[in-house]
Structures are given as structure tokens and as C-alpha cells.
Write an enzyme that holds these catalytic residues in place. Structure first.
Site, short mmCIF file in Angstrom:
data_model
loop_
_atom_site.label_atom_id
_atom_site.label_comp_id
_atom_site.label_asym_id
_atom_site.label_seq_id
_atom_site.Cartn_x
_atom_site.Cartn_y
_atom_site.Cartn_z
N SER A 119 16.49 -16.03 2.21
CA SER A 119 17.01 -16.68 1.21
C SER A 119 16.72 -18.35 1.87
O SER A 119 16.65 -19.29 2.99
CB SER A 119 18.59 -16.88 1.03
OG SER A 119 19.19 -17.72 0.78
N TYR A 142 14.75 -21.82 -4.22
CA TYR A 142 15.66 -22.96 -5.11
C TYR A 142 15.14 -23.72 -5.50
O TYR A 142 14.84 -24.65 -4.35
CB TYR A 142 17.27 -22.84 -4.72
CG TYR A 142 18.02 -21.68 -4.45
CD1 TYR A 142 18.36 -20.81 -5.97
CD2 TYR A 142 18.83 -21.36 -3.42
CE1 TYR A 142 19.56 -19.75 -5.90
CE2 TYR A 142 19.38 -19.82 -3.46
CZ TYR A 142 19.47 -19.29 -4.94
OH TYR A 142 19.92 -18.02 -4.65
N THR A 167 13.23 -18.83 -7.17
CA THR A 167 14.75 -17.95 -8.08
C THR A 167 14.36 -18.81 -9.24
O THR A 167 14.59 -20.30 -9.59
CB THR A 167 15.70 -17.97 -7.49
OG1 THR A 167 15.44 -17.23 -6.41
CG2 THR A 167 16.81 -17.45 -8.28
N LYS A 263 10.89 -15.09 -9.39
CA LYS A 263 11.92 -14.27 -9.11
C LYS A 263 13.60 -14.22 -10.47
O LYS A 263 13.90 -15.84 -10.21
CB LYS A 263 12.55 -13.96 -8.14
CG LYS A 263 13.53 -13.59 -7.42
CD LYS A 263 14.75 -13.21 -6.03
CE LYS A 263 15.54 -11.98 -5.84
NZ LYS A 263 16.69 -12.43 -6.56
N HIS A 287 19.80 -11.45 -10.82
CA HIS A 287 20.23 -11.89 -9.32
C HIS A 287 21.61 -10.71 -9.12
O HIS A 287 23.46 -11.22 -9.13
CB HIS A 287 20.51 -13.29 -9.76
CG HIS A 287 21.15 -14.36 -8.89
ND1 HIS A 287 19.96 -15.11 -9.27
CD2 HIS A 287 21.64 -14.53 -7.83
CE1 HIS A 287 20.48 -16.09 -7.69
NE2 HIS A 287 21.03 -15.69 -7.25
#
Length: 394
Positions: A119, A142, A167, A263, A287
Site C-alpha cells: 500500500s 493512490y 486505486t 483497482k 474497497h
């Protein structure tokens, strides 16, 4: 001591038999605010529940007398050969579950022949995880400001990550009321209840304070309480993507030299558009029910998305609600190349660090293999919708 022929003397605790066993054990070890962070969802938790119930809407169509004894579990994701069609999903602040966090998860994944997706908000930096592992794992981004995104992409590539998952379902943070009630913010605060819960979990509290792995280390230096608060504030300011559009995704495609997945896609239209931009894969994801409540269960929309990109050769992965090996088999039969699990491996992480994560993967491997043998399927690559049928009402 014996009674009725049974030995009643104290024995070592039995090893968890399934993911739910790991979940119960993890909840005993974690304070309330962390339990809610791991297990909670948005608003009325409708999507969180739907992700699980969707798997019960399908039943198997087994074949008998097939002679299957050792089914093949191998598959390929992003050009990487995997021994198990289960990857570890990106989980922010995994160090809250166990201080070894992302390092433990990545090491367990490669020990079991699969990959971990790191992440952006990981508790260990991109470089630290790369140094602690032997394989090239994947990175999740992100896509906030161009300069910051470019810097993270460069770091990930230099560290050996050749696949990135972007994402796209985080325009704003979902309304996670359970987190807010227990002090997980934003911003994180210590409530009387959370302080009491920390006192009731002294082992977790002492380890967490000693090792200081509770912040998003890719975004801030340091790992203590102040750094954790700062990293959450940075995430709220910079990681939300309300202004993100398809041109930004195209920009990322142009600049990332490796495999690129979107994603958070839940419709065939968006999947087709992402494929048209040259993305290599789609992760069907809501999510984990933590963003838009009453979004569809991922398994429910998987067939639509798989059909939308089938002719383009775009890989389709799924996350959300996977708790059993039979869930994995159903997802693969409906069009997924592999699945990602988040909460299940975090339970294992909380219970036993790297060994706990490996244990969860072992459970899922055993369940996938047993399901395939009972189903009469020779391997995961042979699965298609003919192995399933919808459950009829009544």
C-alpha cells in the site's frame, strides 16, 4: 485428570482451522480501535455484508469419477507465475495489526508462492520491504498530486516493483462510523473507551509503542503517535481523488513502464474504458465495503466485467469477501484470474506475524485444493461458469 475417558489436563491451544478462527483470535489480541479499523465498513455495512452473501448465491456443479487427485493451483498474474491464485491485497497501516506489518506479509507471500501488494500507506517503506524480500512484489498507488505520484512511482520501480495497482474508488473517505466512534478518526483521537481498550491489551500496546510502526512510512518520517496523526492528515489532504479523471489515468499509463491495473472498478463500461487506455488488468473491488455503501458485491459484477474485457486480453482480479477456498474457486469460475485477500491475512498477521500470514495462506490453499478435488476439476485454469449454477430461491 480424566473424566469419561477424556484427558482434561491443559493442552496447547489448537491451531486455527479456517479464516474465521484467525479472525476470532485476532480480535482477542487487538484493541477496539484497531479491531474496528480492520473489520469495519461504511455507513450501514450493507456492502460489507453483500460481499460475503454474494458467494452463497452460487452453488457448484460437480463432476464425478474424474480421477482428480492433485489439482493444479498455479496461475499467472501480471506475467508472474504463482503457485496459488490468491494475492495479498494492499492494506494501509498494517503495522497496527503487528509491528512487522508489510514486511511479514510480503515474506509470507513469497514463501507460499504468491505476491503481496504494498500500500501507499504502508507501515514499512517501499525500500524496506524490498530489502527484506527476495521477489519483486506489487505496488498500490493512490494517484494524488502528479509530483508526489511520480516520486512514489519512481521509488517503487527502483525497488523492483514491476506491477502497479492504481486505486480509483477513493474520491473521498467513506463514512466509517465504527472507526470514528473508537478514535480512529480522522483525525485519530484517544477517547476514554479507546484508552481503556489499550489498557486491556498491554502486549499490543507495549509492542506498538516500542516498534513505532503505526504511521504511513512512505508519506512521513518516523512511526510514533505524532507521525501516525500526521500521516492520516496527509492522506486526507492528498490521497482523496475527487478531481481524478480518465486523463489522469492515461497520464499514469504513459509514465508507468510496467504492468498497470485499475483497482476499484465495478461496471463493464469503466472496465472497457480502462482497457482501451492500455491498462493490463482490472481489480473488481469496492474497497472491502469501506467506501460507497450499497455499492454492488464484487462477485455480483464480476461476470459483467470479465465479459466486457475478455476480447482485449485484459486480466481480471477480484477482492472483497473472500474467506474460503470455495470462494476463490467460485470467483475463478466466474472470470477472475486470481483473487486478493486483505482482512484474512491481517487476522493472521495479528495472531502470529509472518507465520500467521503464512498460516492463512495455507488454510486457503488446502481449501482450494480440496474444493477442486471434490468438484472434479483438474486445476484452476480449467474453471469456467459451467462449474457453477445460481442458487434458486425457495
Amino acid at each position: 485428570m480424566r473424566a469419561f475417558g477424556f484427558d482434561l489436563r491443559a493442552r496447547a491451544p489448537r491451531a486455527p482451522l479456517n479464516v474465521e478462527d484467525y479472525r476470532r483470535a485476532a480480535r482477542r489480541r487487538l484493541p477496539a480501535m484497531v479491531r474496528e479499523y480492520v473489520d469495519g465498513g461504511a455507513d450501514d455495512l450493507a456492502t460489507l455484508a453483500a460481499n460475503r452473501s454474494a458467494f452463497a448465491r452460487w452453488e457448484f456443479r460437480p463432476r464425478v469419477l474424474t480421477g482428480v487427485r492433485a489439482p493444479d493451483l498455479a496461475t499467472t498474474v501480471a506475467g508472474v507465475e504463482l503457485d496459488l491464485p490468491v494475492l495479498l491485497a494492499p492494506v494501509g497501516l498494517a503495522g497496527l495489526a503487528h509491528w512487522r506489518g508489510d514486511v511479514a506479509a510480503a515474506r509470507a507471500a513469497e514463501r507460499r508462492g504468491t505476491r503481496h501488494v504494498l500500500s501507499t500507506a504502508s507501515s514499512w517503506t517501499i525500500e524496506e520491504v524490498a530489502a527484506a524480500t527476495s521477489e519483486d512484489h506489487f505496488f498500490q498507488l493512490y494517484p494524488h498530486s502528479g509530483e508526489t505520484a511520480a516520486a512514489l512511482m519512481a521509488r517503487a520501480w527502483d525497488a523492483g516493483n514491476r506491477t502497479m495497482m492504481v486505486t480509483v474508488d477513493y474520491p473521498v473517505r467513506g463514512n466509517r462510523e465504527g472507526e470514528r466512534r473508537t478514535g480512529m478518526g480522522p483525525p485519530p483521537v484517544l477517547t476514554p473507551g479507546s484508552v481503556l481498550s489499550l489498557c486491556r491489551h498491554p502486549a499490543w500496546t507495549c509492542r506498538t509503542l516500542a516498534h513505532r510502526r503505526i504511521s504511513a512510512r512512505n508519506l512521513v518520517a518516523g512511526g510514533g503517535v505524532a507521525a501516525a496523526v500526521a500521516s492520516v492528515e496527509i492522506q486526507e489532504r492528498h490521497l482523496s481523488q475527487a478531481t481524478l479523471d480518465w486523463d489522469d489515468l492515461a497520464w499514469l499509463r504513459d509514465r508507468w513502464p510496467g504492468r498497470l491495473y485499475a483497482k476499484g472498478v465495478l461496471t463493464g463500461e469503466d472496465a472497457s474504458r480502462a482497457a482501451a487506455l492500455g491498462l493490463d488488468g482490472i481489480v473488481v473491488s469496492n474497497h472491502g465495503g469501506r467506501q460507497l455503501d450499497f455499492a454492488p458485491a464484487t462477485l455480483d459484477v464480476l461476470p459483467e466485467i470479465a465479459a466486457a474485457v475478455r476480447d482485449r486480453g485484459t486480466e481480471v482480479l477480484l477482492d472483497g469477501g473472500v474467506r474460503r477456498g470455495s470462494d476463490v474457486v467460485k470467483a475463478l469460475a466466474l472470470g477472475a484470474r486470481a483473487v486478493l485477500v486483505g482482512r484474512p491475512y491481517v487476522y493472521g498477521l495479528a495472531v502470529g506475524g509472518e507465520a500467521g500470514v503464512a498460516g492463512v495462506l495455507d488454510v486457503l490453499r488446502d481449501e482450494v485444493e480440496r474444493t477442486l478435488v471434490l468438484l472434479g476439476a483438474p486445476g484452476v485454469r480449467t474453471l469456467d461458469p459451467t462449474w457453477l449454477r445460481p442458487v434458486t430461491a425457495g
